[in-house]
Design a protein around this motif. Structure first.
Motif, short mmCIF file in Angstrom:
data_model
loop_
_atom_site.label_atom_id
_atom_site.label_comp_id
_atom_site.label_asym_id
_atom_site.label_seq_id
_atom_site.Cartn_x
_atom_site.Cartn_y
_atom_site.Cartn_z
N GLU A 2 0.90 -1.20 0.10
CA GLU A 2 0.05 0.21 0.00
C GLU A 2 0.84 1.20 -0.14
O GLU A 2 1.62 1.44 0.95
N GLY A 11 -6.00 5.83 -6.78
CA GLY A 11 -5.23 5.36 -7.78
C GLY A 11 -3.69 5.54 -7.49
O GLY A 11 -3.03 6.14 -8.30
N SER A 48 -1.24 3.90 -6.76
CA SER A 48 0.04 3.20 -7.40
C SER A 48 0.11 3.64 -8.86
O SER A 48 1.37 3.71 -9.19
N ASN A 49 -1.01 4.19 -9.65
CA ASN A 49 -0.87 4.78 -10.89
C ASN A 49 -0.02 5.98 -10.63
O ASN A 49 0.91 6.21 -11.46
N MET A 108 -12.44 -6.41 -10.66
CA MET A 108 -10.99 -6.51 -10.07
C MET A 108 -10.86 -7.78 -9.09
O MET A 108 -11.14 -8.02 -8.05
N ARG A 118 -7.95 -9.56 -8.32
CA ARG A 118 -6.71 -9.65 -7.73
C ARG A 118 -6.81 -10.07 -6.37
O ARG A 118 -6.22 -11.17 -5.72
N GLN A 157 -8.56 -0.73 -13.86
CA GLN A 157 -7.73 0.59 -13.86
C GLN A 157 -6.81 0.89 -12.89
O GLN A 157 -6.29 1.83 -12.84
N HIS A 158 -7.15 0.00 -11.62
CA HIS A 158 -6.37 0.34 -10.30
C HIS A 158 -6.67 1.93 -9.89
O HIS A 158 -5.96 2.66 -9.17
N CYS A 159 -7.88 2.20 -10.01
CA CYS A 159 -8.53 3.49 -9.73
C CYS A 159 -9.99 3.61 -9.63
O CYS A 159 -10.45 3.26 -10.75
N GLU A 208 -13.25 4.20 -12.57
CA GLU A 208 -14.39 2.87 -12.94
C GLU A 208 -15.60 3.55 -12.75
O GLU A 208 -16.59 3.28 -13.53
N ASP A 239 -12.86 4.54 -0.98
CA ASP A 239 -12.75 4.20 -2.34
C ASP A 239 -14.14 4.12 -2.91
O ASP A 239 -14.52 4.55 -4.19
#
Length: 270
Positions: free
Chosen positions: A40, A96, A98-99, A165, A167, A191-193, A197, A218
């Motif tokens: 994280e 997001g 990580s992006n 998602m 994962r 999209q990791h966000c 979405e 989120d």
């Protein structure tokens, strides 16, 4: 006096993006990115943006409480306010991360207002796309100033497009979702966000999105916006999503029909 709250908070997110977030995009040093928990990330942009947004929100509603993602990382006890009385703000300063840390898009700035424990208003801003969605529970959602409805047209299930998602899904659920992907038109990896979405459901670029983890900052903003636009946000068992509820699994869809069809296709009896 006219209620300018939607505009005031929307303007705050624009200002924070311009002054804090975008100047740091693709300009972070190694010291600007740390792990607050395994896997994280948090950046200096997250912390500075949350400070700026939180201070301004408290000025907008004196006596209100801010529950921000980074604040909760330091003090998990803040989550008790989500069932409390009065005005409580949920803030995701850079959704997001990580992006953002990798210099990729998308990322978003998000806020939700809870009044006496119930979601009342929400904002999601994608600063690179320049897209702002705002809404009030029971009143409607506006995308870049225009009213938006998600349930105008419903394609057949084999033409539906959406993201899952996968994962963090438990192995059995992940296998079920992946096996059911062929029953919908297109199953995207995400999209990791979360904010993007939800915006894509509002724009019609996709008709559904499935999540496993449901942290309140989120999902409180996006679920309100989708619902106020005519969509649906429910747990896998059909219970309506509330940001204070603990648990996992969330299916968001543009309409009741889309929710039922995607749930049947991807989750079966889950």
């Amino acid at each position: 006096m006219a209620d300018t709250l939607l505009d005031d908070v929307g303007g705050l997110l624009h200002e924070t993006a311009d002054q804090v977030v975008l100047p740091l995009f693709r300009k972070l040093d190694d010291a600007d990115v740390t792990e607050k928990a395994p896997g994280e990330l948090v950046t200096v942009a997250d912390r500075r943006a949350e400070e700026m947004i939180s201070a301004a929100l408290r000025r907008l509603r004196p006596g209100s409480v801010v529950v921000g993602e980074e604040g909760v990382a330091d003090d998990p006890g803040l989550l008790r306010h989500l069932r409390g009385s009065g005005d409580v703000w949920l803030v995701d300063p850079v959704d997001g991360t990580s992006n953002f840390a990798a210099g990729r898009r998308p990322f978003a700035l998000m806020v939700a207002l809870l009044t006496d424990g119930e979601p009342a208003a929400a904002w999601v801003f994608d600063p690179l796309a320049g897209t702002l969605a705002v809404g009030r529970a029971g009143e409607g959602t506006w995308l870049d100033g225009r009213p938006v409805r998600t349930a105008v047209d419903t394609p057949p299930v084999d033409a539906l497009r959406g993201a899952a998602m996968s994962r963090f899904l438990p192995p059995a659920a992940k296998a079920r979702v992946e096996a059911g992907g062929g029953r919908v038109g297109e199953l995207l990896p995400g999209q990791h966000c979360a904010g993007r979405e939800y915006l894509d459901v509002l724009t019609g670029d996709q008709q559904f999105v499935l999540f496993w983890r449901t942290l309140p900052w989120d999902h409180a903003p996006g679920t309100l916006l989708v619902r106020a636009a005519g969509g649906v946000a429910r747990r896998f068992d059909g219970a309506d999503y509330h940001p204070a509820d603990e648990g996992h699994g969330l299916l968001v869809a543009a309409s009741e029909r889309v929710w039922a069809e995607v749930h049947d296709a991807l989750l079966g009896a889950a």
